[in-house]
Design a protein around this motif. Structure first.
Motif, PDB file in Angstrom:
ATOM      1  N   ILE A  60       0.844  -1.190   0.000  1.00 50.31           N
ATOM      2  CA  ILE A  60       0.000   0.000   0.000  1.00 50.31           C
ATOM      3  C   ILE A  60       0.881   1.242   0.000  1.00 50.31           C
ATOM      4  O   ILE A  60       1.778   1.385   0.829  1.00 50.31           O
ATOM      5  CB  ILE A  60      -0.919   0.022   1.243  1.00 50.31           C
ATOM      6  N   ALA A  61       0.611   2.146  -0.929  1.00 48.76           N
ATOM      7  CA  ALA A  61       1.285   3.436  -0.970  1.00 48.76           C
ATOM      8  C   ALA A  61       0.219   4.515  -0.847  1.00 48.76           C
ATOM      9  O   ALA A  61      -0.769   4.505  -1.585  1.00 48.76           O
ATOM     10  CB  ALA A  61       2.060   3.603  -2.267  1.00 48.76           C
ATOM     11  N   THR A  62       0.413   5.438   0.099  1.00 50.99           N
ATOM     12  CA  THR A  62      -0.542   6.508   0.340  1.00 50.99           C
ATOM     13  C   THR A  62       0.122   7.845   0.041  1.00 50.99           C
ATOM     14  O   THR A  62       1.201   8.133   0.567  1.00 50.99           O
ATOM     15  CB  THR A  62      -1.032   6.490   1.800  1.00 50.99           C
ATOM     16  N   TYR A  63      -0.514   8.630  -0.805  1.00 48.94           N
ATOM     17  CA  TYR A  63      -0.006   9.933  -1.201  1.00 48.94           C
ATOM     18  C   TYR A  63      -1.022  10.990  -0.787  1.00 48.94           C
ATOM     19  O   TYR A  63      -2.223  10.797  -0.989  1.00 48.94           O
ATOM     20  CB  TYR A  63       0.195   9.999  -2.713  1.00 48.94           C
ATOM     21  N   THR A  64      -0.540  12.098  -0.219  1.00 46.61           N
ATOM     22  CA  THR A  64      -1.437  13.172   0.199  1.00 46.61           C
ATOM     23  C   THR A  64      -0.873  14.521  -0.233  1.00 46.61           C
ATOM     24  O   THR A  64       0.331  14.677  -0.386  1.00 46.61           O
ATOM     25  CB  THR A  64      -1.650  13.177   1.726  1.00 46.61           C
ATOM     26  N   GLY A  65      -1.774  15.475  -0.390  1.00 47.50           N
ATOM     27  CA  GLY A  65      -1.396  16.834  -0.728  1.00 47.50           C
ATOM     28  C   GLY A  65      -1.142  17.050  -2.199  1.00 47.50           C
ATOM     29  O   GLY A  65      -0.084  16.697  -2.691  1.00 47.50           O
ATOM     30  N   ALA A  66      -2.110  17.602  -2.907  1.00 49.44           N
ATOM     31  CA  ALA A  66      -1.982  17.933  -4.328  1.00 49.44           C
ATOM     32  C   ALA A  66      -1.386  16.779  -5.132  1.00 49.44           C
ATOM     33  O   ALA A  66      -0.398  16.935  -5.830  1.00 49.44           O
ATOM     34  CB  ALA A  66      -1.151  19.208  -4.505  1.00 49.44           C
ATOM     35  N   VAL A  67      -2.008  15.624  -5.051  1.00 46.15           N
ATOM     36  CA  VAL A  67      -1.504  14.421  -5.705  1.00 46.15           C
ATOM     37  C   VAL A  67      -1.813  14.466  -7.195  1.00 46.15           C
ATOM     38  O   VAL A  67      -2.922  14.794  -7.612  1.00 46.15           O
ATOM     39  CB  VAL A  67      -2.126  13.146  -5.086  1.00 46.15           C
ATOM     40  N   GLU A  68      -0.809  14.128  -8.002  1.00 47.39           N
ATOM     41  CA  GLU A  68      -0.958  13.988  -9.451  1.00 47.39           C
ATOM     42  C   GLU A  68      -0.468  12.601  -9.824  1.00 47.39           C
ATOM     43  O   GLU A  68       0.672  12.247  -9.543  1.00 47.39           O
ATOM     44  CB  GLU A  68      -0.102  15.010 -10.188  1.00 47.39           C
ATOM     45  N   LEU A  69      -1.321  11.814 -10.456  1.00 45.05           N
ATOM     46  CA  LEU A  69      -0.978  10.471 -10.900  1.00 45.05           C
ATOM     47  C   LEU A  69      -1.176  10.446 -12.411  1.00 45.05           C
ATOM     48  O   LEU A  69      -2.257  10.786 -12.896  1.00 45.05           O
ATOM     49  CB  LEU A  69      -1.886   9.465 -10.196  1.00 45.05           C
ATOM     50  N   VAL A  70      -0.123  10.059 -13.142  1.00 49.82           N
ATOM     51  CA  VAL A  70      -0.182  10.094 -14.604  1.00 49.82           C
ATOM     52  C   VAL A  70       0.337   8.772 -15.165  1.00 49.82           C
ATOM     53  O   VAL A  70       1.372   8.264 -14.734  1.00 49.82           O
ATOM     54  CB  VAL A  70       0.678  11.264 -15.153  1.00 49.82           C
ATOM     55  N   GLN A  71      -0.398   8.219 -16.135  1.00 48.60           N
ATOM     56  CA  GLN A  71       0.067   7.082 -16.916  1.00 48.60           C
ATOM     57  C   GLN A  71      -0.264   7.386 -18.368  1.00 48.60           C
ATOM     58  O   GLN A  71      -1.439   7.476 -18.738  1.00 48.60           O
ATOM     59  CB  GLN A  71      -0.578   5.763 -16.509  1.00 48.60           C
ATOM     60  N   GLY A  72       0.780   7.579 -19.178  1.00 50.47           N
ATOM     61  CA  GLY A  72       0.547   7.974 -20.567  1.00 50.47           C
ATOM     62  C   GLY A  72      -0.183   9.299 -20.587  1.00 50.47           C
ATOM     63  O   GLY A  72       0.276  10.282 -19.999  1.00 50.47           O
ATOM     64  N   GLN A  73      -1.359   9.334 -21.206  1.00 52.13           N
ATOM     65  CA  GLN A  73      -2.142  10.561 -21.263  1.00 52.13           C
ATOM     66  C   GLN A  73      -3.302  10.555 -20.269  1.00 52.13           C
ATOM     67  O   GLN A  73      -4.132  11.458 -20.273  1.00 52.13           O
ATOM     68  CB  GLN A  73      -2.651  10.785 -22.679  1.00 52.13           C
ATOM     69  N   THR A  74      -3.366   9.523 -19.420  1.00 49.98           N
ATOM     70  CA  THR A  74      -4.391   9.440 -18.387  1.00 49.98           C
ATOM     71  C   THR A  74      -3.869  10.153 -17.146  1.00 49.98           C
ATOM     72  O   THR A  74      -2.745   9.922 -16.717  1.00 49.98           O
ATOM     73  CB  THR A  74      -4.717   7.972 -18.062  1.00 49.98           C
ATOM     74  N   ARG A  75      -4.721  11.020 -16.570  1.00 49.44           N
ATOM     75  CA  ARG A  75      -4.285  11.835 -15.441  1.00 49.44           C
ATOM     76  C   ARG A  75      -5.355  11.823 -14.344  1.00 49.44           C
ATOM     77  O   ARG A  75      -6.541  11.976 -14.634  1.00 49.44           O
ATOM     78  CB  ARG A  75      -4.049  13.251 -15.929  1.00 49.44           C
ATOM     79  N   LEU A  76      -4.899  11.673 -13.108  1.00 47.46           N
ATOM     80  CA  LEU A  76      -5.769  11.705 -11.937  1.00 47.46           C
ATOM     81  C   LEU A  76      -5.174  12.693 -10.951  1.00 47.46           C
ATOM     82  O   LEU A  76      -3.977  12.600 -10.629  1.00 47.46           O
ATOM     83  CB  LEU A  76      -5.857  10.312 -11.303  1.00 47.46           C
ATOM     84  N   THR A  77      -5.973  13.656 -10.496  1.00 50.10           N
ATOM     85  CA  THR A  77      -5.523  14.593  -9.468  1.00 50.10           C
ATOM     86  C   THR A  77      -6.489  14.516  -8.301  1.00 50.10           C
ATOM     87  O   THR A  77      -7.708  14.377  -8.492  1.00 50.10           O
ATOM     88  CB  THR A  77      -5.445  16.042  -9.998  1.00 50.10           C
ATOM     89  N   ALA A  78      -5.941  14.588  -7.093  1.00 47.37           N
ATOM     90  CA  ALA A  78      -6.762  14.455  -5.895  1.00 47.37           C
ATOM     91  C   ALA A  78      -5.998  14.976  -4.690  1.00 47.37           C
ATOM     92  O   ALA A  78      -4.800  15.243  -4.771  1.00 47.37           O
ATOM     93  CB  ALA A  78      -7.141  12.982  -5.679  1.00 47.37           C
ATOM     94  N   GLU A  79      -6.684  15.079  -3.590  1.00 50.67           N
ATOM     95  CA  GLU A  79      -6.040  15.457  -2.339  1.00 50.67           C
ATOM     96  C   GLU A  79      -5.355  14.259  -1.684  1.00 50.67           C
ATOM     97  O   GLU A  79      -4.364  14.407  -0.991  1.00 50.67           O
ATOM     98  CB  GLU A  79      -7.067  16.064  -1.389  1.00 50.67           C
ATOM     99  N   ARG A  80      -5.907  13.062  -1.939  1.00 48.55           N
ATOM    100  CA  ARG A  80      -5.353  11.833  -1.353  1.00 48.55           C
ATOM    101  C   ARG A  80      -5.525  10.694  -2.345  1.00 48.55           C
ATOM    102  O   ARG A  80      -6.607  10.523  -2.919  1.00 48.55           O
ATOM    103  CB  ARG A  80      -6.088  11.495  -0.064  1.00 48.55           C
ATOM    104  N   VAL A  81      -4.475   9.916  -2.559  1.00 45.52           N
ATOM    105  CA  VAL A  81      -4.531   8.751  -3.436  1.00 45.52           C
ATOM    106  C   VAL A  81      -3.854   7.583  -2.721  1.00 45.52           C
ATOM    107  O   VAL A  81      -2.770   7.735  -2.164  1.00 45.52           O
ATOM    108  CB  VAL A  81      -3.829   9.011  -4.792  1.00 45.52           C
ATOM    109  N   VAL A  82      -4.518   6.425  -2.746  1.00 43.16           N
ATOM    110  CA  VAL A  82      -3.955   5.202  -2.175  1.00 43.16           C
ATOM    111  C   VAL A  82      -3.838   4.177  -3.303  1.00 43.16           C
ATOM    112  O   VAL A  82      -4.817   3.900  -4.000  1.00 43.16           O
ATOM    113  CB  VAL A  82      -4.827   4.647  -1.031  1.00 43.16           C
ATOM    114  N   LEU A  83      -2.616   3.630  -3.480  1.00 39.52           N
ATOM    115  CA  LEU A  83      -2.358   2.594  -4.476  1.00 39.52           C
ATOM    116  C   LEU A  83      -2.191   1.262  -3.765  1.00 39.52           C
ATOM    117  O   LEU A  83      -1.468   1.179  -2.764  1.00 39.52           O
ATOM    118  CB  LEU A  83      -1.088   2.907  -5.269  1.00 39.52           C
ATOM    119  N   TYR A  84      -2.828   0.231  -4.293  1.00 37.53           N
ATOM    120  CA  TYR A  84      -2.726  -1.121  -3.739  1.00 37.53           C
ATOM    121  C   TYR A  84      -2.067  -2.011  -4.780  1.00 37.53           C
ATOM    122  O   TYR A  84      -2.480  -2.019  -5.936  1.00 37.53           O
ATOM    123  CB  TYR A  84      -4.122  -1.673  -3.403  1.00 37.53           C
ATOM    124  N   ARG A  85      -1.073  -2.769  -4.342  1.00 31.83           N
ATOM    125  CA  ARG A  85      -0.370  -3.700  -5.227  1.00 31.83           C
ATOM    126  C   ARG A  85      -0.526  -5.115  -4.693  1.00 31.83           C
ATOM    127  O   ARG A  85      -0.582  -5.328  -3.492  1.00 31.83           O
ATOM    128  CB  ARG A  85       1.113  -3.355  -5.310  1.00 31.83           C
TER     129      ARG A  85
END
Length: 184
Positions: free
Chosen positions: A50-75
């Motif tokens: 589990i990776a937790t990101y907070t504060g003006a999070v930007e997640l990008v893959q190729g041309q797909t973009r997700l912005t949020a205050e908090r993002v949690v990735l599960y592997r």
């Protein structure tokens, strides 16, 4: 929630082509493109995956973009299995094949690899080429290309119902000749 206050609509085929015209509309764990995450703070629990990101999070893959205050990735052993994003609102953007862009926002956005589904919850809105789809919860099955939307409680200025606005064929130069926003 009462049946009268919660309405479910399943849209497929032509309606889906009008609202969500991108082939996958999701992150792709099988893609060669890396996922880049930028945030003010990060916490990685490698043992739990589990990776937790907070504060003006930007997640990008190729041309797909997700912005949020908090993002949690599960592997898991297969790689990235789930993404959970929250914000006021969180934004999801992806270009369409015809040069337009899908712009979606909700207070919570979840991508599930196992379900092959994107879920937009609470104040969910998806816009594309002037078309609009709004509901309390919107599920998008990326494999079957089916949208399921639910209205919410009628708590004030909104009706609590699902809303869809489809532009006429002649008003958008980015739409295909059949009026859909999808180009084959």
């Amino acid at each position: 929630m009462k049946p009268a206050s919660k309405r479910r609509i399943i849209l497929a085929g032509a309606l889906l082509a009008v609202t969500l015209a991108t082939p996958a509309l999701a992150f792709d764990r099988n893609s060669d493109a890396p996922i880049t995450v930028r945030a003010d703070h990060a916490r990685l629990d490698d043992a739990q995956g589990i990776a937790t990101y907070t504060g003006a999070v930007e997640l990008v893959q190729g041309q797909t973009r997700l912005t949020a205050e908090r993002v949690v990735l599960y592997r898991n052993e297969d790689g990235l299995s789930r993404i959970e994003a929250s914000g006021t609102p969180a934004h999801y953007q992806q270009p369409t094949r015809n040069g337009g862009e899908t712009d979606a926002r909700a207070l919570n956005i979840t991508w599930s690899a196992a379900k092959r589904q994107l879920t937009f919850e609470r104040e969910a809105v998806i816009e594309q080429n002037g078309n609009l789809f709004r509901g309390d919860v919107i599920h998008y099955d990326t494999a079957e290309r089916v949208v399921t939307a639910e209205g919410g409680e009628d708590t004030g200025p909104g009706t609590g119902r699902v809303e869809m606005i489809i532009q006429p064929r002649s008003t958008s130069s980015t739409q295909g000749s059949n009026g859909s926003s999808q180009s084959e």
